[in-house]
Scaffold this active site. Sequence first.
Site, PDB file in Angstrom:
ATOM      1  N   ASN A 134      13.102 -33.648 -28.121  1.00  0.00           N
ATOM      2  CA  ASN A 134      13.083 -32.432 -27.306  1.00  0.00           C
ATOM      3  C   ASN A 134      12.061 -32.607 -26.193  1.00  0.00           C
ATOM      4  OD1 ASN A 134      12.674 -29.935 -26.159  1.00  0.00           O
ATOM      5  ND2 ASN A 134      12.840 -28.802 -28.090  1.00  0.00           N
ATOM      6  N   CYS A 137      12.050 -28.181 -23.549  1.00  0.00           N
ATOM      7  CA  CYS A 137      11.727 -26.769 -23.730  1.00  0.00           C
ATOM      8  C   CYS A 137      10.867 -26.275 -22.565  1.00  0.00           C
ATOM      9  CB  CYS A 137      11.001 -26.563 -25.050  1.00  0.00           C
ATOM     10  SG  CYS A 137      10.681 -24.831 -25.395  1.00  0.00           S
ATOM     11  N   CYS A 345      52.249  -9.880  -6.026  1.00  0.00           N
ATOM     12  CA  CYS A 345      51.200  -9.082  -5.390  1.00  0.00           C
ATOM     13  C   CYS A 345      51.256  -7.640  -5.876  1.00  0.00           C
ATOM     14  CB  CYS A 345      51.385  -9.127  -3.870  1.00  0.00           C
ATOM     15  SG  CYS A 345      50.237  -8.061  -2.979  1.00  0.00           S
ATOM     16  N   CYS A 351      42.328  -9.650  -1.053  1.00  0.00           N
ATOM     17  CA  CYS A 351      42.394 -10.912  -0.306  1.00  0.00           C
ATOM     18  C   CYS A 351      42.180 -10.648   1.183  1.00  0.00           C
ATOM     19  CB  CYS A 351      43.727 -11.618  -0.556  1.00  0.00           C
ATOM     20  SG  CYS A 351      45.180 -10.634  -0.102  1.00  0.00           S
ATOM     21  N   CYS A 355      38.868 -11.898   3.437  1.00  0.00           N
ATOM     22  CA  CYS A 355      39.145 -12.848   4.525  1.00  0.00           C
ATOM     23  C   CYS A 355      38.713 -12.232   5.855  1.00  0.00           C
ATOM     24  CB  CYS A 355      40.631 -13.208   4.544  1.00  0.00           C
ATOM     25  SG  CYS A 355      41.014 -14.595   5.625  1.00  0.00           S
ATOM     26  N   CYS A 384      40.161 -22.223   2.483  1.00  0.00           N
ATOM     27  CA  CYS A 384      38.854 -22.139   1.816  1.00  0.00           C
ATOM     28  C   CYS A 384      38.952 -21.718   0.359  1.00  0.00           C
ATOM     29  CB  CYS A 384      37.916 -21.210   2.577  1.00  0.00           C
ATOM     30  SG  CYS A 384      38.256 -19.450   2.352  1.00  0.00           S
ATOM     31  N   CYS A 387      40.465 -16.254  -1.063  1.00  0.00           N
ATOM     32  CA  CYS A 387      41.466 -15.234  -1.394  1.00  0.00           C
ATOM     33  C   CYS A 387      42.041 -15.457  -2.783  1.00  0.00           C
ATOM     34  CB  CYS A 387      42.568 -15.207  -0.348  1.00  0.00           C
ATOM     35  SG  CYS A 387      43.371 -16.802  -0.086  1.00  0.00           S
TER      36      CYS A 387
END
Lengths: 422, 430
Positions: A134, A137, A345, A351, A355, A384, A387
């Site tokens: 370990n 921590c 939709c 969306c 946008c 990109c 959406c």
Amino acid sequence: MADLTCTIAGIRSPNPFWLASAPPTDKAYNVLRAFRAGWGGVVWKTLGEDPPVVNVSSRYGAHHDTERRLYGINNIELISDRPLEVNLREIAEVKKAFPDRAMVVSLMARIEEEAWAGLARRIEATGCDGLELNLGCPHGMCERGMGSAIGQVPEMVEQVTRWVKAATRLPVIVKLTPNITNILWSAEAAKRGGADAVSLINTVNSIVAVDLDAMAPTPVVDGKGSHGGYCGPAVKPIALNMVAEIARNPATAGLPISGIGGVTTWRDAAEFLALGASGVQVCTAAMTYGFKIVEDLAGGLSNWMDDKGYRSLDQLTGRAVRNVVNWNDLNMNFSAKAVIDPALCIDCGRCHVVCEDTSHQAIRIDPGEGRRLFTVIDAECVGCNLCSHVCPVPDCITMRPEDTGLPYVTWPQDPRNPLRTA
Amino acid sequence: MTLTADSPASPYGDLIPPLTKVQAMAEANRCLYCYDAACVRACPTGIDIPAFIRSIATGNLRGAATTILAENIMGGTCGRVCPTETLCEQACVRNTAEERPVAIGRLQRHATDGLMATATAHPFTRAPATGRRVAVVGAGPAGLSCAHRLAMLGHAVTVFEARAKSGGLNEYGLAPYKMADGFAQREVAFILGIGGITVEHGRRLGADLSLEMLRREYDAVFLGIGLGGSNRLNIPGEDRPGVEDAVAFIERVRQADPAAPPAVGRRVVVIGGGNTAVDAAIQAKRLGAEEVTLVYRRGRAQMGATAWEQELAQTNGVVLKTFAMPTGIGPDGVTFEHTALSDGRLAGTGLTFLQPADMVLKAVGQTLRADALDGLTLAGGKIVVDGGFRTALPKVFAGGDCIASGEDLTVQSVQDGKLAALSIHSFLTA
């Protein structure tokens, strides 16, 4: 049925799901329940030299999502606060009762060889299968010169690993802290020290929430709070990246990896395996739902592997590593456009507004029949993906690759790059 | 059987219980925070519904209530009684995805109840005094909404109300199980909490008030007088004992002590197909009637009561009979003639039946009381106004059920009152 048998650093377990070193593995009672539930192995909660540490109350803070599901937890608990002798005796008993399961024991000590070596030798005598150092921590122990105080210094990581390797014949897994600038420095140090594997990530330094009435970080201890270690689903992306970095780095490629960090479902586990892990460790999911989740973890992974034709874990481990590249190796000529399925939709308009407000003004609204019609303006869409991520309906917005007819060109080769090399 | 306010069959307990905090949180998180949301467009008062629901989800209950009340000062009543199934909730996009809309009405009640239970001050402040005085006739939804907005804009308002209590339909005309725990009066007190409004009870237009006097003494007058008369069936036996207007029956139940509700007949027949008919039918059933039959002359699809209300009547043990019109009321019950629709026209078939009844409730529509409205233009039984709620008389405005602005709903009256107040404000400050 896919074979889920797992081997990491020579340590075998019937499935790749181990419980990470944490409260669930602090005593025989819990570990026996875990093994009965079907967990492949455990990493016993970190042992230290006597006298045992003393813990505070409370110990956990929480990060909830909007539906009050646990997104992440942080803790300010220290290592095992039970006498060393009791832990060692229970480890031996449990291993004897479940010889087929992986029994790895976590340990932590002062930065002195005899402290580490002595502890390692005593643990080896229990008959366990391996050790996990370990070095991560991030709270409490590091203020005493242990945990991440060691893990953040590559030279110390190497030194401690070397000491333990020299003291024992057991496989040694070095558990790495994410609280560093570059995970490769500590991973390479562990390898130089002789580590048989690395496990990562340990918890991320955090203040998970502030109690606005107490005006103190949570968990609140008599009016005060401290930074703690963050874990759970929220840290998975950080963990995946660090696992991938080690898997694709030439100096550490081939070093077995035990993946840790927000593994909640079999799908999470498959992602860790795809990025180079040979097995995974789970803690927060068990602390959220109990040990029974291992049934779906193992069953789900096995079913998915069957569907995909993977017969064993080694066929899966690292399959995605070659597709993890630097930005400079991406194809500048690739193009995808969002496509909205009007049949799926539901007319929420999310969306469009994201946008419009925050991206490229590429989603048009027209009056439709009964509900509005949303259409992507291809000329404005840069692909990109925003959406499709905000859409509440799965598969309603998809990204369609465009056939540009152009070759694979990276930024270093791109004619638009003023500093291009080719 | 003894009925108490907390008895499940009592007409005085909530038919639909308020959401718990956990339920409200879960339901609020179902809202998608739509862009240019369909629910907002479907609301007569145009409340920013996604905004208030998001505030509930983030724990900003006071903000949620303020968002609602800014557009609809009677958001508390509307959260209880709006036919959301044909307004905001019908438009909710969750219907498309999950066939279950976000429970907007119940969330609205959650927010407004939360504010009214905890707020120490009225959420809106008054503009500096303008020195103008406005008379509002009728302390119902339209009148109180108008008075509240005028007070907010800095005008001094006097409300004239014929009855002993304010609230209009909310106090006298809605089934008690929709307005439990004296909500109508609590809401009136809340609305008046803005200050600048005086209510004079026992003042009826045509008795000691005249339009001429109000026009002389005030800078503007708003008429929110609702519909004070009831339509008649014009059939033999209509004036027999045991035959009553449903609105009068509802009023009797509402004004009774819940510990001593009015007696109802053993077999009750309700004639009509609107909300009042359903309210009266369910109420009669909950008051202990053995058989309640609601009879409507056209079909289920033509009923004024929504499908949800029809179902509510049925699940409360009311029998719905359609395509039957009353032809006479005798000592044993009501005689109906079966009807049929052909090319949109309703005609009797000549076939009759007797529906046994010892109590008959008439719910076949209400009418404007046209006395004391000298100088106003009426059309189709309503006061004619222009786009600014102006009547034919200078300085006199009107809104709510007494004009033809939309459906006769509380929410529409609140909107009328609010818009009329803005129009009056323009007139006074021009």
